[in-house]
Design an enzyme around this catalytic site. Structure first.
Site, short mmCIF file in Angstrom:
data_model
loop_
_atom_site.label_atom_id
_atom_site.label_comp_id
_atom_site.label_asym_id
_atom_site.label_seq_id
_atom_site.Cartn_x
_atom_site.Cartn_y
_atom_site.Cartn_z
N THR A 197 0.43 -1.07 -0.05
CA THR A 197 -0.04 0.24 -0.37
C THR A 197 0.96 1.46 -0.24
O THR A 197 1.85 1.41 1.03
CB THR A 197 -0.99 -0.02 1.01
OG1 THR A 197 -1.35 1.46 1.49
CG2 THR A 197 -0.15 -0.03 2.58
N ASP A 198 0.02 2.30 -0.61
CA ASP A 198 0.66 3.49 0.10
C ASP A 198 0.58 4.19 1.10
O ASP A 198 1.92 5.00 1.50
CB ASP A 198 0.67 4.97 -1.60
CG ASP A 198 -1.00 4.53 -0.53
OD1 ASP A 198 -1.71 4.64 -0.41
OD2 ASP A 198 -1.83 6.21 -1.76
N GLU A 199 0.14 3.50 1.97
CA GLU A 199 0.20 4.48 3.13
C GLU A 199 1.25 4.23 3.93
O GLU A 199 1.67 4.67 4.99
CB GLU A 199 -1.07 3.61 3.30
CG GLU A 199 -2.28 3.85 2.86
CD GLU A 199 -3.63 3.12 4.14
OE1 GLU A 199 -3.40 3.62 5.24
OE2 GLU A 199 -4.81 3.34 3.30
N LYS A 241 1.95 -3.26 7.59
CA LYS A 241 2.66 -2.85 6.56
C LYS A 241 4.01 -3.07 6.12
O LYS A 241 4.49 -3.71 5.09
CB LYS A 241 1.13 -3.08 5.27
CG LYS A 241 -0.21 -3.06 4.83
CD LYS A 241 0.12 -4.62 4.92
CE LYS A 241 0.35 -4.83 3.27
NZ LYS A 241 0.30 -5.82 2.53
N TYR A 275 -2.19 -0.26 11.12
CA TYR A 275 -2.66 -1.13 9.64
C TYR A 275 -0.77 -0.45 8.70
O TYR A 275 -0.05 -1.28 8.69
CB TYR A 275 -3.37 -0.99 8.92
CG TYR A 275 -3.64 -0.97 7.17
CD1 TYR A 275 -3.55 -1.87 6.86
CD2 TYR A 275 -3.34 0.15 5.97
CE1 TYR A 275 -3.50 -2.43 5.38
CE2 TYR A 275 -3.37 0.22 5.56
CZ TYR A 275 -3.10 -1.42 4.69
OH TYR A 275 -3.04 -1.83 3.57
#
Length: 359
Positions: free
Chosen positions: A132-134, A162, A158
């Protein structure tokens, strides 16, 4: 055969369906069928010998070893993850268990299998990790979009879990030589999206005449990627990506959340008008969530430059298809809204201060 983990979830199921629509190569689909995993997403594959489904957990090393030994996949596409920021705030332990421990177990099982392969097969094997970009944190309003060289600055349980899994994948490549690929995507939307996330939640609540919750002022910006474009990008990276590399996948569709809400309301007014009035009347601003990242944006030029991929859908075309899908699949929506789902929505939103005007 390829092994897909989390292939009954939102993005994973779309990928399995997309893969089998483009290839005769079978899919071994491993999914734990937690609240977001749904065999109904794959109903169109019932009786298709190319799809082998296994109900199991990626932390189960014995199961993983058995699946590798029996099916001998030539690639792994790893979607399986806990993925909702709000759930990670309420219960971070599950995210560490699945996203970190699960990725570690899968990497070790894949490495053990890979080491047994003849040299020709070993060189062709791939472990594709979907992220993810997060993991990159939050951008300011004038910052350039995330590139593959951005520092990692995760801000939620989260995104931290990741980020940890991304680092494990990188380490298994540099330490053990496992041929890996990593992709970091922006916010996905489209068919089979579990209705805890923004777009499906808006559609489901609007049709039920319920409030449309918007965190804070709703000016948080996200880059929106139609899920079928994401699936196409993964196929391209799996086929031609450079081993050990990371590729960012984005839709080139930066939009504030409140604009997404207005767009969905306008489409519903057009496609399923409500006698009580425009759906915008249901917009309710609620207390923002802790540590809410203000802006994400993906620079996907590396993927376009090296492998020729760019999204086929604009946000306007993708969101219209998405709203239409939910209107045409109300039975699916009703079945995934279990008692546990309703309890979660109540727990997440009931304690938040609400108003019909922005703060």
């Amino acid at each position: 055969m390829i092994l897909v983990t989390g292939g009954a979830g939102f993005i994973g199921a779309n990928f399995v369906l997309d893969w089998l629509s483009h290839s005769s190569e079978p899919v071994l689909n491993l999914d734990a069928l937690t609240y977001a995993g749904n065999r109904e997403n794959l109903r169109s594959l019932d009786g298709d010998a190319r799809h082998v489904f296994v109900h199991g957990d990626i932390t189960d090393r014995a199961l993983l070893d058995s699946l590798f030994a029996i099916h001998r996949p030539r690639a792994v596409v790893h979607f399986a993850a806990e993925s909702h920021v709000d759930r990670s705030i309420h219960g971070p332990g599950a995210f560490i268990h699945t996203n970190v421990q699960g990725t570690f177990s899968l990497l070790e099982a894949a490495r053990g299998f890979w080491l047994t392969l003849p040299d020709a097969e070993k060189s062709q094997f791939r472990f594709h990790h979907v992220s993810t970009d997060e993991v990159y944190g939050s951008l300011g309003p004038n910052d350039p979009p995330f590139t593959e060289t951005n520092l990692y600055e995760p801000n939620s349980p989260y995104s931290a879990s990741k980020a940890a899994s991304d680092h494990l994948v990188r380490a298994w490549h540099h330490t053990y030589g496992l041929p890996v690929l990593t992709t970091n995507c922006s916010n996905n939307y489209g068919p089979f999206h579990f209705p805890e996330k923004l777009i499906p939640l808006l559609i489901v609540n609007a049709l039920a005449g319920k409030p449309l919750p918007v965190y804070g002022d709703g000016r948080q910006v996200r880059d929106w990627l139609y899920v079928k474009d994401h699936c196409a990008a993964i196929r391209v990276v799996l086929e031609g990506g450079r081993v050990g590399e990371t590729y960012n996948i984005g839709g080139w569709n930066e939009q504030p959340n409140i604009d997404i809400v207005h767009t969905v309301c306008a489409l519903l007014d057009e496609m399923r008008p409500d006698a009580a009035g425009p759906y915008r009347r249901l917009i309710t601003h609620v207390t923002d969530r802790p540590g809410h990242d203000r802006r994400y944006a993906i620079d996907a030029r590396k993927l376009e430059r090296e492998l020729g991929w760019k999204p086929a859908e604009t946000f306007e075309t993708g969101i219209r298809q998405t709203v239409r899908w939910y209107l045409e699949n109300t039975d699916w929506v009703a079945r995934v809204q279990s008692g546990a789902y309703r309890e979660w929505v109540d727990a997440n939103y009931s304690a938040r201060n609400a108003s019909n005007t922005p703060p």
